[in-house]
Design an enzyme around this catalytic site. Sequence first.
Site, mmCIF file in Angstrom:
data_model
loop_
_atom_site.group_PDB
_atom_site.id
_atom_site.type_symbol
_atom_site.label_atom_id
_atom_site.label_comp_id
_atom_site.label_asym_id
_atom_site.label_seq_id
_atom_site.Cartn_x
_atom_site.Cartn_y
_atom_site.Cartn_z
ATOM 1 C CD GLU A 227 -3.792 -1.546 2.871
ATOM 2 O OE1 GLU A 227 -3.840 -0.698 3.776
ATOM 3 O OE2 GLU A 227 -4.146 -1.298 1.711
ATOM 4 C CG ASP A 228 -2.056 2.711 6.295
ATOM 5 O OD1 ASP A 228 -2.381 2.303 5.153
ATOM 6 O OD2 ASP A 228 -2.302 3.867 6.692
ATOM 7 C CB THR B 192 0.959 10.881 1.714
ATOM 8 O OG1 THR B 192 0.881 9.487 1.453
ATOM 9 C CG2 THR B 192 2.127 11.478 0.967
ATOM 10 C CE LYS C 76 -4.383 6.485 9.126
ATOM 11 N NZ LYS C 76 -3.546 5.985 10.206
ATOM 12 C CE LYS D 239 -5.937 -0.602 -1.003
ATOM 13 N NZ LYS D 239 -4.814 0.162 -0.453
ATOM 14 C CB SER E 4 -1.899 2.892 -3.721
ATOM 15 O OG SER E 4 -2.418 4.128 -3.323
ATOM 16 C CB ALA E 5 -7.299 3.567 -2.522
ATOM 17 C CG ASP F 141 -1.708 1.169 1.455
ATOM 18 O OD1 ASP F 141 -2.473 1.506 0.542
ATOM 19 O OD2 ASP F 141 -1.596 1.818 2.527
ATOM 20 C CG LEU F 142 1.791 5.637 -1.860
ATOM 21 C CD1 LEU F 142 3.259 5.312 -2.060
ATOM 22 C CD2 LEU F 142 1.267 6.433 -3.060
ATOM 23 C CG ASP F 143 -1.509 7.725 0.629
ATOM 24 O OD1 ASP F 143 -0.420 8.215 0.315
ATOM 25 O OD2 ASP F 143 -2.558 7.946 0.014
HETATM 26 P P1 B16 Z 1 -6.268 10.190 -3.609
HETATM 27 P P2 B16 Z 1 -3.603 4.057 -0.008
HETATM 28 C C1 B16 Z 1 -5.442 5.965 -0.064
HETATM 29 O O1 B16 Z 1 -4.159 5.518 -0.368
HETATM 30 C C2 B16 Z 1 -5.441 6.747 1.220
HETATM 31 O O2 B16 Z 1 -5.159 5.905 2.319
HETATM 32 C C3 B16 Z 1 -6.806 7.383 1.433
HETATM 33 O O3 B16 Z 1 -6.815 8.139 2.614
HETATM 34 C C4 B16 Z 1 -7.123 8.250 0.220
HETATM 35 O O4 B16 Z 1 -8.405 8.825 0.350
HETATM 36 C C5 B16 Z 1 -7.060 7.392 -1.046
HETATM 37 O O5 B16 Z 1 -5.789 6.807 -1.148
HETATM 38 C C6 B16 Z 1 -7.338 8.183 -2.295
HETATM 39 O O6 B16 Z 1 -6.269 9.049 -2.504
HETATM 40 O O7 B16 Z 1 -7.188 11.248 -3.128
HETATM 41 O O8 B16 Z 1 -4.820 10.594 -3.666
HETATM 42 O O9 B16 Z 1 -6.737 9.561 -4.894
HETATM 43 O O10 B16 Z 1 -3.509 4.029 1.480
HETATM 44 O O11 B16 Z 1 -4.560 3.057 -0.596
HETATM 45 O O12 B16 Z 1 -2.239 4.053 -0.669
HETATM 46 MG MG MG Z 2 -2.794 3.211 3.317
#
Ligand code: B16
Ligand code: MG
Length: 217
Positions: free
Chosen positions: A169-170, A17, A45, A145, A114-115, A9-11
């Site tokens: 994953e966090d 971030t 998240k 997710k 990542s989302a 996962d990224l964030d």
């Molecule tokens: P964006 P991940 C997710 O990233 C974040 O955890 C989540 O808080 C955020 O709303 C989502 O990406 C969408 O991000 O607005 O940059 O498209 O944790 O799946 O890497």
């Molecule tokens: Mg995350």
Amino acid sequence: MSKKAFIFDLDGVIVDTAKYHFLAWQKLAQELGIEFTPEHNEELKGVSRVRSLDIILELGNVTASQEDKNKWLFQKNEDYLSYLVDIDESEILPGVLPVLHYLKDKNQLIALGSASKNARPILEKTGILPLFDAIVDGNDVSNAKPDPEVFLRAAQLLNAKNEDAIVFEDSVAGVQAANIANMTSVGIGDDKILHEAKYNFKDFTFIDVSFIEALIN
Ligand code: B16
Ligand code: MG
């Protein structure tokens, strides 16, 4: 030595971030007169941008037109991007780089799951894009997710079986997605929040070589 698929996962896992998402959502929530706390942020998240806004509006019992929602989504993203302008490799969370390099050295497959729709520029700015064999982000999937789509696609791109995939994953939703996909889930963060994960570490500095080695073999 076997080849496994390591999906990150990224964030909140590779980079911190998550804190910038929180600040940007909090600013919007404040403007809308909605109380938004770090506890509320846990629910966001790993959740898509569109769904995140809906959750915040539900918190404040606010109903809005699609036009307003689009405006707020744009505003939140602009605000979020403003925090990313100056990021570099120092944004990578402690302990992550050694694990990525170790996996590379051991010829393992590495993917992003990542989302976020902002994933690619973040990987570029932090200098780790070349380490990834596949990238699946918010631009590639239609189901957020805990739907496992993002991880299933990553495994597919890596030509790996789901049971040979390990997901870091966090988020609660992300851990659930990995479990639904029949992958090994590794929670990064509070083990009380991420209690559904097969393994849990507070952060990557707690992951040692023997753990990764055991996952590979
Ligand atoms: P964006 P991940 C997710 O990233 C974040 O955890 C989540 O808080 C955020 O709303 C989502 O990406 C969408 O991000 O607005 O940059 O498209 O944790 O799946 O890497
Ligand atoms: Mg995350």
